[in-house]
Motif scaffolding. Sequence first.
Motif, PDB file in Angstrom:
ATOM      1  N   ALA A 124       0.908  -1.339   0.160  1.00 45.81           N
ATOM      2  CA  ALA A 124       0.040  -0.224  -0.019  1.00 45.81           C
ATOM      3  C   ALA A 124       0.897   1.316   0.035  1.00 45.81           C
ATOM      4  O   ALA A 124       0.512   2.311  -0.838  1.00 45.81           O
ATOM      5  CB  ALA A 124      -1.106   0.047   1.061  1.00 45.81           C
ATOM      6  N   ALA A 125       2.054   1.179   0.681  1.00 45.46           N
ATOM      7  CA  ALA A 125       2.996   2.360   0.800  1.00 45.46           C
ATOM      8  C   ALA A 125       3.446   2.707  -0.652  1.00 45.46           C
ATOM      9  O   ALA A 125       3.412   3.753  -1.100  1.00 45.46           O
ATOM     10  CB  ALA A 125       4.025   2.252   1.707  1.00 45.46           C
ATOM     11  N   VAL A 126       3.616   1.689  -1.444  1.00 49.39           N
ATOM     12  CA  VAL A 126       4.389   1.890  -2.878  1.00 49.39           C
ATOM     13  C   VAL A 126       3.168   2.331  -3.589  1.00 49.39           C
ATOM     14  O   VAL A 126       3.470   3.339  -4.409  1.00 49.39           O
ATOM     15  CB  VAL A 126       4.685   0.441  -3.353  1.00 49.39           C
ATOM     16  N   VAL A 127       2.021   1.822  -3.513  1.00 55.51           N
ATOM     17  CA  VAL A 127       0.870   2.210  -4.501  1.00 55.51           C
ATOM     18  C   VAL A 127       0.616   3.842  -4.211  1.00 55.51           C
ATOM     19  O   VAL A 127       0.398   4.462  -5.211  1.00 55.51           O
ATOM     20  CB  VAL A 127      -0.369   1.164  -4.202  1.00 55.51           C
ATOM     21  N   HIS A 128       0.381   4.197  -3.039  1.00 54.65           N
ATOM     22  CA  HIS A 128       0.027   5.512  -2.511  1.00 54.65           C
ATOM     23  C   HIS A 128       1.094   6.158  -2.962  1.00 54.65           C
ATOM     24  O   HIS A 128       1.052   7.348  -3.428  1.00 54.65           O
ATOM     25  CB  HIS A 128      -0.098   5.379  -0.952  1.00 54.65           C
ATOM     26  N   ALA A 129       2.300   5.991  -2.812  1.00 55.54           N
ATOM     27  CA  ALA A 129       3.284   6.827  -3.189  1.00 55.54           C
ATOM     28  C   ALA A 129       3.637   6.916  -4.570  1.00 55.54           C
ATOM     29  O   ALA A 129       3.628   8.208  -5.176  1.00 55.54           O
ATOM     30  CB  ALA A 129       4.848   6.090  -2.747  1.00 55.54           C
ATOM     31  N   PHE A 130       3.127   6.076  -5.421  1.00 59.36           N
ATOM     32  CA  PHE A 130       3.241   5.812  -6.832  1.00 59.36           C
ATOM     33  C   PHE A 130       2.328   6.912  -7.334  1.00 59.36           C
ATOM     34  O   PHE A 130       2.490   7.603  -8.324  1.00 59.36           O
ATOM     35  CB  PHE A 130       3.355   4.427  -7.394  1.00 59.36           C
ATOM     36  N   TYR A 131       1.215   6.748  -6.851  1.00 58.15           N
ATOM     37  CA  TYR A 131      -0.023   7.497  -7.379  1.00 58.15           C
ATOM     38  C   TYR A 131      -0.068   9.052  -6.791  1.00 58.15           C
ATOM     39  O   TYR A 131      -0.706   9.916  -7.162  1.00 58.15           O
ATOM     40  CB  TYR A 131      -1.438   6.695  -7.273  1.00 58.15           C
ATOM     41  N   HIS A 132       0.744   9.259  -5.778  1.00 56.49           N
ATOM     42  CA  HIS A 132       0.759  10.702  -5.287  1.00 56.49           C
ATOM     43  C   HIS A 132       1.032  11.526  -6.416  1.00 56.49           C
ATOM     44  O   HIS A 132       2.121  11.318  -6.852  1.00 56.49           O
ATOM     45  CB  HIS A 132       1.672  10.619  -3.943  1.00 56.49           C
ATOM     46  N   ASP A 133       0.082  12.705  -6.448  1.00 62.72           N
ATOM     47  CA  ASP A 133       0.533  13.895  -7.488  1.00 62.72           C
ATOM     48  C   ASP A 133       0.410  12.939  -8.913  1.00 62.72           C
ATOM     49  O   ASP A 133       1.061  13.705  -9.621  1.00 62.72           O
ATOM     50  CB  ASP A 133       1.770  14.611  -7.325  1.00 62.72           C
ATOM     51  N   MET A 134      -0.044  11.905  -9.093  1.00 60.68           N
ATOM     52  CA  MET A 134       0.205  11.511 -10.557  1.00 60.68           C
ATOM     53  C   MET A 134      -0.799  12.305 -11.491  1.00 60.68           C
ATOM     54  O   MET A 134      -0.260  12.629 -12.774  1.00 60.68           O
ATOM     55  CB  MET A 134      -0.790  10.102 -10.483  1.00 60.68           C
ATOM     56  N   GLU A 135      -1.766  13.223 -11.076  1.00 64.53           N
ATOM     57  CA  GLU A 135      -2.591  13.905 -11.975  1.00 64.53           C
ATOM     58  C   GLU A 135      -1.725  14.945 -12.560  1.00 64.53           C
ATOM     59  O   GLU A 135      -1.862  15.794 -13.554  1.00 64.53           O
ATOM     60  CB  GLU A 135      -3.805  14.411 -11.331  1.00 64.53           C
ATOM     61  N   ALA A 136      -0.511  15.425 -11.731  1.00 61.97           N
ATOM     62  CA  ALA A 136       0.330  16.365 -12.278  1.00 61.97           C
ATOM     63  C   ALA A 136       1.487  15.902 -12.884  1.00 61.97           C
ATOM     64  O   ALA A 136       2.272  16.735 -13.696  1.00 61.97           O
ATOM     65  CB  ALA A 136       1.215  17.225 -11.020  1.00 61.97           C
ATOM     66  N   ASP A 137       1.496  14.593 -13.110  1.00 65.96           N
ATOM     67  CA  ASP A 137       2.483  14.043 -13.907  1.00 65.96           C
ATOM     68  C   ASP A 137       2.545  14.670 -15.292  1.00 65.96           C
ATOM     69  O   ASP A 137       1.612  14.199 -16.010  1.00 65.96           O
ATOM     70  CB  ASP A 137       2.585  12.453 -13.950  1.00 65.96           C
ATOM     71  N   PRO A 138       3.488  15.092 -15.997  1.00 69.44           N
ATOM     72  CA  PRO A 138       3.726  15.528 -17.295  1.00 69.44           C
ATOM     73  C   PRO A 138       3.420  14.761 -18.486  1.00 69.44           C
ATOM     74  O   PRO A 138       2.805  15.096 -19.301  1.00 69.44           O
ATOM     75  CB  PRO A 138       4.730  16.328 -17.533  1.00 69.44           C
ATOM     76  N   VAL A 139       3.503  13.389 -18.361  1.00 70.45           N
ATOM     77  CA  VAL A 139       3.466  12.392 -19.126  1.00 70.45           C
ATOM     78  C   VAL A 139       2.087  11.542 -19.083  1.00 70.45           C
ATOM     79  O   VAL A 139       1.523  11.437 -19.969  1.00 70.45           O
ATOM     80  CB  VAL A 139       4.579  11.386 -19.267  1.00 70.45           C
ATOM     81  N   LEU A 140       1.685  11.300 -17.715  1.00 75.26           N
ATOM     82  CA  LEU A 140       0.593  10.552 -17.608  1.00 75.26           C
ATOM     83  C   LEU A 140      -0.507  11.159 -16.948  1.00 75.26           C
ATOM     84  O   LEU A 140      -1.497  10.555 -16.857  1.00 75.26           O
ATOM     85  CB  LEU A 140       1.138   9.367 -16.679  1.00 75.26           C
ATOM     86  N   GLY A 141      -0.428  12.219 -16.566  1.00 83.81           N
ATOM     87  CA  GLY A 141      -1.527  13.077 -15.743  1.00 83.81           C
ATOM     88  C   GLY A 141      -2.668  12.917 -16.168  1.00 83.81           C
ATOM     89  O   GLY A 141      -3.823  13.022 -15.461  1.00 83.81           O
ATOM     90  N   THR A 142      -2.922  13.270 -17.514  1.00 84.75           N
ATOM     91  CA  THR A 142      -3.924  13.423 -18.170  1.00 84.75           C
ATOM     92  C   THR A 142      -4.917  12.188 -18.247  1.00 84.75           C
ATOM     93  O   THR A 142      -6.233  12.277 -18.057  1.00 84.75           O
ATOM     94  CB  THR A 142      -3.943  13.822 -19.684  1.00 84.75           C
ATOM     95  N   TYR A 143      -4.237  11.169 -18.333  1.00 83.88           N
ATOM     96  CA  TYR A 143      -5.023   9.569 -18.055  1.00 83.88           C
ATOM     97  C   TYR A 143      -5.359   9.252 -16.733  1.00 83.88           C
ATOM     98  O   TYR A 143      -6.360   8.630 -16.533  1.00 83.88           O
ATOM     99  CB  TYR A 143      -4.185   8.400 -18.414  1.00 83.88           C
ATOM    100  N   PHE A 144      -4.957  10.194 -15.737  1.00 79.57           N
ATOM    101  CA  PHE A 144      -5.647  10.078 -14.498  1.00 79.57           C
ATOM    102  C   PHE A 144      -6.383  11.101 -13.764  1.00 79.57           C
ATOM    103  O   PHE A 144      -6.905  11.134 -12.684  1.00 79.57           O
ATOM    104  CB  PHE A 144      -4.446   9.687 -13.372  1.00 79.57           C
TER     105      PHE A 144
END
Length: 128
Positions: A14-34
């Motif tokens: 869960a720590a990995v999953v939550h850290a991985f997705y933290h701020d995902m929406e701001a990721d310049p490559v993947l953010g729009t998909y989330f």
Amino acid sequence: MPHLPDIETEADVAAVVHAFYHDMEADPVLGTYFAGLDWQAHLPKMVSFWSSVVFQTGAYRGRPFDPHARMPGLERRHFAHWVERFHGTVDALFAGPRADLMKGRAEQIAGVFQVKLGLWPTLDAEAA
């Protein structure tokens, strides 16, 4: 450099999953998909999925490819970035056989999804 523990519990996953997705929406490559994703529904599914991968619990019931098949414009660069981000997240928190297993499975999953999406040659084509 401090010694990092290996992944031992579902809380570690869960720590990995939550850290991985933290701020995902701001990721310049993947953010729009989330953007606009229901995180309260998505995160528990991802913890269940990765717990099943790491600990072979069989707890995850679903079809992880299906949502990706509906995402317009996915390219190999998206998967490469996803794998890089995933590796970086795991490496920042854990080290050991289960951490390596989790990273290796992420690479395998990205490869299979790319083949299914027609972004990567099939194994038969590579062998020819």
